[in-house]
Design a protein around this motif. Structure first.
Motif, PDB file in Angstrom:
ATOM      1  N   ARG A   1       0.851  -1.211   0.000  1.00 17.01           N
ATOM      2  CA  ARG A   1       0.000   0.000   0.000  1.00 17.01           C
ATOM      3  C   ARG A   1       0.881   1.254   0.000  1.00 17.01           C
ATOM      4  O   ARG A   1       1.824   1.371   0.786  1.00 17.01           O
ATOM      5  N   GLY A   2       0.572   2.169  -0.901  1.00 15.29           N
ATOM      6  CA  GLY A   2       1.309   3.436  -0.962  1.00 15.29           C
ATOM      7  C   GLY A   2       2.740   3.293  -1.453  1.00 15.29           C
ATOM      8  O   GLY A   2       3.542   4.205  -1.316  1.00 15.29           O
ATOM      9  N   VAL A   3       3.045   2.146  -2.034  1.00 14.73           N
ATOM     10  CA  VAL A   3       4.415   1.902  -2.524  1.00 14.73           C
ATOM     11  C   VAL A   3       4.423   1.977  -4.053  1.00 14.73           C
ATOM     12  O   VAL A   3       3.533   1.442  -4.711  1.00 14.73           O
ATOM     13  N   GLY A   4       5.417   2.642  -4.619  1.00 12.54           N
ATOM     14  CA  GLY A   4       5.563   2.700  -6.077  1.00 12.54           C
ATOM     15  C   GLY A   4       4.394   3.389  -6.762  1.00 12.54           C
ATOM     16  O   GLY A   4       3.941   2.936  -7.817  1.00 12.54           O
ATOM     17  N   VAL A   5       3.931   4.475  -6.177  1.00 13.50           N
ATOM     18  CA  VAL A   5       2.744   5.146  -6.735  1.00 13.50           C
ATOM     19  C   VAL A   5       3.071   5.778  -8.092  1.00 13.50           C
ATOM     20  O   VAL A   5       4.062   6.491  -8.239  1.00 13.50           O
ATOM     21  N   LEU A   6       2.246   5.459  -9.064  1.00 13.81           N
ATOM     22  CA  LEU A   6       2.381   6.050 -10.396  1.00 13.81           C
ATOM     23  C   LEU A   6       1.245   7.054 -10.575  1.00 13.81           C
ATOM     24  O   LEU A   6       0.081   6.659 -10.684  1.00 13.81           O
TER      25      LEU A   6
ATOM     26  N   SER B   1      -7.891   3.392  -8.318  1.00 16.97           N
ATOM     27  CA  SER B   1      -7.357   4.721  -8.617  1.00 16.97           C
ATOM     28  C   SER B   1      -6.063   5.056  -7.870  1.00 16.97           C
ATOM     29  O   SER B   1      -5.449   6.069  -8.136  1.00 16.97           O
ATOM     30  N   GLU B   2      -5.635   4.208  -6.950  1.00 14.62           N
ATOM     31  CA  GLU B   2      -4.497   4.568  -6.083  1.00 14.62           C
ATOM     32  C   GLU B   2      -3.167   4.592  -6.826  1.00 14.62           C
ATOM     33  O   GLU B   2      -2.257   5.334  -6.461  1.00 14.62           O
ATOM     34  N   GLY B   3      -3.000   3.744  -7.805  1.00 14.35           N
ATOM     35  CA  GLY B   3      -1.762   3.741  -8.605  1.00 14.35           C
ATOM     36  C   GLY B   3      -0.582   3.100  -7.900  1.00 14.35           C
ATOM     37  O   GLY B   3       0.543   3.186  -8.379  1.00 14.35           O
TER      38      GLY B   3
END
Lengths: 572, 316
Positions: free
Chosen positions: A378-383, A427-429
């Motif tokens: 979660r929240g890692v490598g957000v594009l 939608s988080e990416g």
């Protein structure tokens, strides 16, 4: 710069949108024609290309899919570049083509504006010698560093056996673009625990935090398209196309044959369409389960890895029941499929799907309820969404950033128009969103297989194809497990291919990994890189050759030595 | 047989037991994990086969450095000696002369040596792995300190042999504070052994084995054997104190002399295997933590021995 997707054309039909594009590009292009129903080509002077692409990318749900270079000097003493832009909500591909004179193959770069052009421009620079003015990163992409700058292997006058490399000169280094002398450099690959295929990442770190990253791949690039262009006829290519990748081979074969069927105007029988969809969904489940296993392994969760691959064995067995092969089915030909799915196997297939669904449900629950697994992703490598659009990412990576695109629904092919399925979008990416998209898609694919097995129509397996028309062009697209797989084909003389360009989904999805890595920890790098499910075989289009296993022979040392000497003398 | 001779015999027996049980416990761990993962898994003695193969391979060292050659031997021999100090009630090995602080800090010293070696190597993966190891050890220090102080306060001794015998006495054992301290011992053995999800330092898919990356052949074999011995010693702490000690207290009333020691050793081995099986199931259910994510559970876990300590102080 481009104001991506500023203008919403999501709800407009194809004709309406083509009208809008005509008006938008008025005065910028010289000619327009539609080689196939879903491809429209605009010919434009090279100085207008940048502006045209800029304007096209302001429409919603557009993306630069691929830039196809071609050597057309035998026809008109020019090179050509075709920028293929996908309009995903209108089932339309717009090709913008510029001709570049032989003596001055130069064009303005668009890589600073649309990131998807970055690799495409470097590749065309390597292979055709086309110069992109303003392109900052002029390092070689597909060719090795020691390849001479004046030898361009995809020019038609470049003989396949011409010796071009002078080994006495020594091998130059791959120069990094950025200068980070104050940072630690960690090289990941070409041989690394997480790399199933060779790729090199140069990570610049401060402590454990990644500050910058660079990629070098294409260690195995072999120019498979050139082999096909010169030496194979149109109906032999599906077999070499299937060997581009060991995971999504059928996707490539289908994409290629669809391009040929499109340019030749061939309607394939219903049964062939359904069989294609069936095999494509089996391939998707197989690929997704493989990825889930690898992702779990990277995160140190070997139980998930083992259980995922155990379920994958059932799907491999299902493929074997239906086609006779676990992989590389050899089913696709231009006009349909080669072999039928036998009636008595369908019941077995239904049982198999039930079993897979039951076991997969268990695995799914175990994964999504594992708190550490969720925390690690979660929240890692957000594009970010805009970055994703600029890079033209496709497949589960795009759908995890909120881009609702799926070739099966947006550019329907095979039997997908008649089948019902949902497209999971998050939608988080981040890596978690990408994982959830893939996990959800397996359920959708299992549903699709059941639908296909219930509705499999009768009738012939392939249309009667006598040959293909000369000098026609088309694109074939398939939603591979990793996203849109696009094959551009231009037919040549004598049932051969003049140009074949394969753009696998990983070609669009690997470049943004650089952006996804920055700011995260070294511990996250493997899972961030793996999250795009990088398939280097597809990206680099290298050839996987099946060894003839007809008869086994154990060679003695002397025989091996003799063989080695023979090879050496031939090379020498 | 005089007492000195008897102790020498027990030391030899304990060293042999440790040398055998360390790889067998790892074999059991691999087997149980395989069962959880619904596969057959390697044979129980696979780790012994692996070690014998590593010892037969010629090591390749990327740097000529005396520290690199000597450290594996120091680490291995230290662990072998410490394996004779595992506190088993009525089995008087080195435990009669070692105290809990010496044992735990001898174990920590070895970890620190490995960390220093990893940091000294010119390899970023080794450095990163060692840095993670150092961080974990530092954060976990509080937990270890609370546990040792809690148990020492409760049993009024730090001597390992004394602890092993006294822990199972009904007056000490059947208390709420002992419950918390016992839980702390099991947690301590699990985390300090770096089982998943706490295997950040070696994380093969991230830092390729961390400090051990540059070692091969017998040098890596020595490190691996030392790591397995360390896990055996750590596991023996909760097993011996929490599980074996009360059984030994009962057995003491039935038999005495060498027979009692042999019986206790048998019970100890049995409980080792059972506890390892439980650890292996837990290990198979979780992925690896990221270092920063591991801080929170490590610090929160320190509350457990603290509660034990406070309750012991209150006389509960």
């Amino acid at each position: 710069m481009v104001d991506f997707w500023r203008r919403n054309i999501e709800d407009l039909g194809r004709e309406e949108v083509v009208g809008i594009i005509d008006r938008e590009l008025h005065g910028l292009y010289t000619e327009k024609y539609g080689p196939t129903k879903d491809l429209i080509i605009y010919l434009a002077p090279r100085e207008n290309i940048r502006e045209i692409i800029r304007r096209l990318m302001t429409f919603s749900y557009t993306r630069l899919s691929v830039i196809v270079g071609n050597d057309e000097r035998y026809f008109r003493r020019d090179f050509s570049l075709t920028y293929i832009v996908a309009f995903d909500k209108q089932n339309l591909y717009i090709g913008v083509r510029a001709y570049l004179p032989e003596h001055d193959p130069e064009i303005q770069s668009i890589a600073d504006m649309v990131k998807a052009a970055w690799w495409n421009e470097r590749e065309n620079r390597d292979l055709y010698g086309i110069e992109f003015v303003g392109l900052k990163d002029k390092r070689k992409l597909v060719l090795p560093e020691y390849w001479p700058d004046d030898a361009h292997p995809w020019r038609k006058d470049h003989p396949y056996n011409k010796p071009v490399m002078d080994w006495r000169e020594g091998l130059p280094d791959y120069k990094p673009v950025g200068r980070h002398e104050d940072l630690d450099v960690i090289g990941m690959g070409p041989y690394h625990m997480i790399n199933d295929e060779p790729i090199h990442w140069r990570l610049y770190v401060k402590g454990e935090i990644i500050v910058d990253a660079e990629h070098r791949g294409f260690h195995n690039w072999r120019g498979i398209e050139k082999i096909a262009e010169g030496r194979l006829t149109y109906n032999q290519i599906p077999f070499i196309a299937e060997r581009i990748c060991g995971i999504c081979g059928f996707t490539h074969a289908t994409s290629y044959v669809q391009a040929i069927e499109s340019l030749a105007g061939i309607d394939i029988p219903d049964r062939a369409r359904y069989i294609r969809s069936l095999m494509l969904e089996i391939e998707r489940i197989e690929s997704h389960l493989l990825w889930v296993g690898i992702a779990c392994h990277i995160l140190g969760f070997d139980t998930g890895f083992m259980l995922s691959w155990k379920i994958r064995e059932h799907i491999m067995h299902l493929a074997e029941i239906l086609t006779g092969n676990r992989k590389t089915y050899g089913m696709d030909i231009v006009g349909g499929v080669r072999r039928d799915v036998l009636g008595d196997r369908l019941a077995k297939a239904r049982d198999s799907v039930k079993k897979i669904r039951y076991e997969y449900r268990e695995l799914y629950n175990m994964l999504v309820n594992n708190s550490i697994l969720v925390k690690r992703t979660r929240g890692v490598g957000v594009l970010p969404r805009d970055t994703a659009i600029s890079y033209g990412v496709v497949g589960p990576v795009a759908r995890a950033t909120g881009l609702d695109i799926d070739v099966r629904r947006d550019h329907p092919y095979a039997a997908y128009k008649e089948l019902s399925f949902d497209v999971p979008v998050y939608s988080e990416g981040d890596v978690l969103a990408i994982t959830l998209v893939r996990l959800d898609e397996v359920f959708e694919s299992l549903d699709l297989i059941e639908q296909i097995l219930d509705a499999l129509p009768g009738g012939p397996l392939a249309a009667d194809v006598k040959g293909i028309p000369e000098n026609k062009e088309a694109v074939g697209v398939v939603e591979a497990p990793r996203g849109e797989d696009i094959h551009y084909v231009r037919s040549g003389l004598y049932n051969k291919i003049q140009r074949w360009r394969v753009r696998a989904p990983s070609y669009a999805n690997i470049p943004p990994v650089k952006e996804m890595l920055i700011g995260y920890r070294l511990a996250d790098a493997p899972i961030i890189y793996a999250s795009v499910d990088p398939c280097l075989a597809c990206t680099e289009r290298y050839l996987v050759i099946d060894v003839d296993t007809g008869s086994k022979k154990i060679m003695t040392d002397d025989e091996l030595r003799a063989k080695s000497r023979k090879l050496s003398s031939r090379i020498g | 047989m005089d007492e000195c001779m008897l102790r020498t015999v027990w030391v030899i027996v304990l060293i042999l037991l440790g040398a055998f049980m360390a790889p067998v416990l790892d074999g059991l761990r691999r087997k149980i994990r395989a069962k959880v993962q619904r596969r057959i898994g390697p044979p129980l003695l696979q780790t012994i086969y692996d070690l014998s193969k590593l010892f037969s391979l010629q090591p390749v060292l990327p740097f000529k450095n005396m520290f690199m050659i000597v450290t594996p031997y120091i680490v291995f021999v230290s662990m072998l000696v410490l394996s004779a100090a595992v506190p088993i009630p009525y089995v008087p090995g080195f435990s009669t002369v070692f105290d809990a602080i010496t044992l735990l800090y001898a174990l920590l010293f070895v970890s620190v040596l490995v960390v220093l070696l990893g940091l000294a190597l010119p390899n970023p993966y080794s450095n990163a792995g060692s840095a993670r190891e150092a961080l974990t050890v530092t954060v976990f220090e509080v937990f270890i300190a609370f546990t040792i102080v809690g148990i020492a306060y409760k049993m009024k001794t730090l001597n390992l042999y004394g602890l092993a015998v006294l822990y199972g006495f009904p007056g000490n054992y059947l208390r709420i504070s002992t419950l918390f301290l016992s839980a702390s011992l099991f947690i301590l053995a699990y985390i300090e052994s770096a089982y998943t999800p706490f295997d950040m330092g070696e994380a093969e898919t991230e830092v390729l084995g961390g400090p051990y990356l540059e070692f091969s052949g017998r040098y890596y074999g020595l490190f691996l054997y030392a790591l397995l011995l360390k896990r055996y010693i750590l596991l023996s702490l909760p097993v011996s104190l929490v599980l074996v000690s009360p059984v030994a207290a009962v057995l003491r009333s039935l038999v005495s002399g060498p027979l009692l020691s042999v019986l206790v050793l048998g019970v100890f081995t049995l409980f080792l295997l059972i506890t390892m099986s439980v650890y292996s199931v837990i290990e198979a259910l979780y992925p690896r933590y990221r270092v920063d994510l591991a801080f929170k559970p490590l610090i929160l876990a320190s509350v457990i021995p603290l509660i034990g300590l406070v309750m012991g102080w209150l006389g509960w």
